[in-house]
Scaffold this active site. Structure first.
Site, PDB file in Angstrom:
ATOM      1  N   LYS A 189       1.329   0.015  -0.076  1.00 36.38           N
ATOM      2  CA  LYS A 189       0.563  -1.313  -0.104  1.00 36.38           C
ATOM      3  C   LYS A 189      -0.738  -1.339   0.270  1.00 36.38           C
ATOM      4  O   LYS A 189      -1.645  -1.904  -0.519  1.00 36.38           O
ATOM      5  CB  LYS A 189       1.525  -2.336   0.559  1.00 36.38           C
ATOM      6  CG  LYS A 189       0.827  -3.422   1.173  1.00 36.38           C
ATOM      7  CD  LYS A 189       0.773  -4.515   0.358  1.00 36.38           C
ATOM      8  CE  LYS A 189       0.186  -5.633   0.784  1.00 36.38           C
ATOM      9  NZ  LYS A 189      -0.604  -5.627   2.414  1.00 36.38           N
TER      10      LYS A 189
ATOM     11  N   HIS B 117       7.644  -1.601   6.579  1.00 33.02           N
ATOM     12  CA  HIS B 117       7.608  -0.716   7.521  1.00 33.02           C
ATOM     13  C   HIS B 117       8.888   0.064   7.843  1.00 33.02           C
ATOM     14  O   HIS B 117       9.070   1.068   8.149  1.00 33.02           O
ATOM     15  CB  HIS B 117       7.433  -1.578   8.786  1.00 33.02           C
ATOM     16  CG  HIS B 117       6.114  -2.395   8.881  1.00 33.02           C
ATOM     17  ND1 HIS B 117       6.081  -3.752   8.903  1.00 33.02           N
ATOM     18  CD2 HIS B 117       4.870  -1.804   9.128  1.00 33.02           C
ATOM     19  CE1 HIS B 117       4.784  -4.137   8.912  1.00 33.02           C
ATOM     20  NE2 HIS B 117       4.140  -3.165   9.022  1.00 33.02           N
TER      21      HIS B 117
END
Ligand code: PAF
Length: 284
Positions: free
Chosen positions: A149, A37
């Site tokens: 991802k 993130h």
């Protein structure tokens, strides 16, 4: 970093930023932030003047029996990490703020959502696209950053933004991995030490598939079978899927054409969590 929790406040701040000529970046997350993130925040900060990170565990994308209640929510830690990485605004709405009444309107992206994660979690993507569409509407014109991802999610969100003419440029960012190759995920915290020690099997399967392509294999089915076999050899892993797809349509090509790039994707259950991983391969 300013923390705002209402839609109106986020919209006002981002409108003001754009009116002042500042570029806006949006990083939608469900919190439990990790380096993956934070790499999105850094990418956004490199290209935008204002970076709004959203933290919202979206109930709509969890099916009954999934980990909605157990999903980690370390808010204070997340806010510190977001600020250190360069976020300028954190948006932390409640469920009531995002969904003041049950939504009668949802967003469904057909086709791309039918396979892989969509087959394993039939209601998941409608929940994702509905909340992301809401975030795009609230945020307004911006660049929005998503990790590769969740490659299928990225393709689905891209398609939604294009189909609905949303004023948002969707930016995909590379997977961030642990030193042994495990793709970072908020759900990795559910792994026991023993499961964690074999979790690299997904990444090994992808590399076995890629090695086959690089050695001249042109049948995607054979490549998928090789990846499935690597995961099948690990007794603690429950193979969900191993796929070779076109990165835009997410369909399996009839043959691997030299010069094209395909995406290899795998998913497997390991103890409680399902783990996902994927890899781009240029067909030589
Ligand atoms: O990838 C996630 O964390 C979520 O699916 C997203 C995009 C923030 C929507 O809730």
């Amino acid at each position: 970093m300013e923390v705002v929790s209402t839609k109106a406040e986020l919209r006002r701040r981002l409108d003001e930023a754009r009116a002042a000529g500042r570029r806006v970046g949006l990083v939608p997350t469900m919190g439990a932030l990790h380096d993956g993130h934070l790499s999105l925040v850094r990418a956004a900060r490199a290209e935008c003047d204002v970076v709004a990170l959203t933290i919202f565990v979206n109930p709509l994308q969890f099916a009954a029996g999934e980990d909605l209640d157990a999903y980690p929510r370390p808010l204070e830690r997340d806010l510190d990490l977001a600020e250190q990485a360069g976020a300028t605004i954190a948006f932390t709405p409640t469920v009531e703020e995002m969904y003041p009444r049950p939504a009668a309107t949802t967003v469904h992206v057909a086709g791309l959502t039918a396979s892989m994660e969509g087959a394993a979690r039939p209601t998941h993507f409608d929940g994702v696209t509905t909340v992301v569409a809401k975030l795009f509407t609230i945020a307004g014109p911006c660049r929005a950053y998503f990790g590769e991802k969740d490659f299928q999610q990225l393709a689905v969100v891209r398609r939604m933004a294009a189909d609905l003419d949303q004023p948002v440029t969707v930016v995909g960012c590379p997977i961030v991995r642990e030193p042994d190759g495990l793709a970072m995920s908020s759900r990795n915290v559910y792994l026991t030490a023993e499961e964690r020690s074999v979790a690299t099997v997904l990444n090994r399967a992808l590399h076995a598939g890629a090695a086959l392509v690089e050695a001249g294999e042109r049948d995607p089915g054979t490549v998928a079978e090789r990846m499935a076999a690597v995961i099948g050899d690990e007794p603690r892993a429950r193979l969900d899927y191993a796929e070779v797809v076109d990165p835009d349509t997410l369909e399996r090509p009839a043959r691997l054409e030299p010069g094209s790039t395909v995406r290899l994707l795998v998913a497997a259950g390991l103890g409680t969590p399902r783990l996902l991983d994927n890899l781009a391969v240029l067909v030589p």
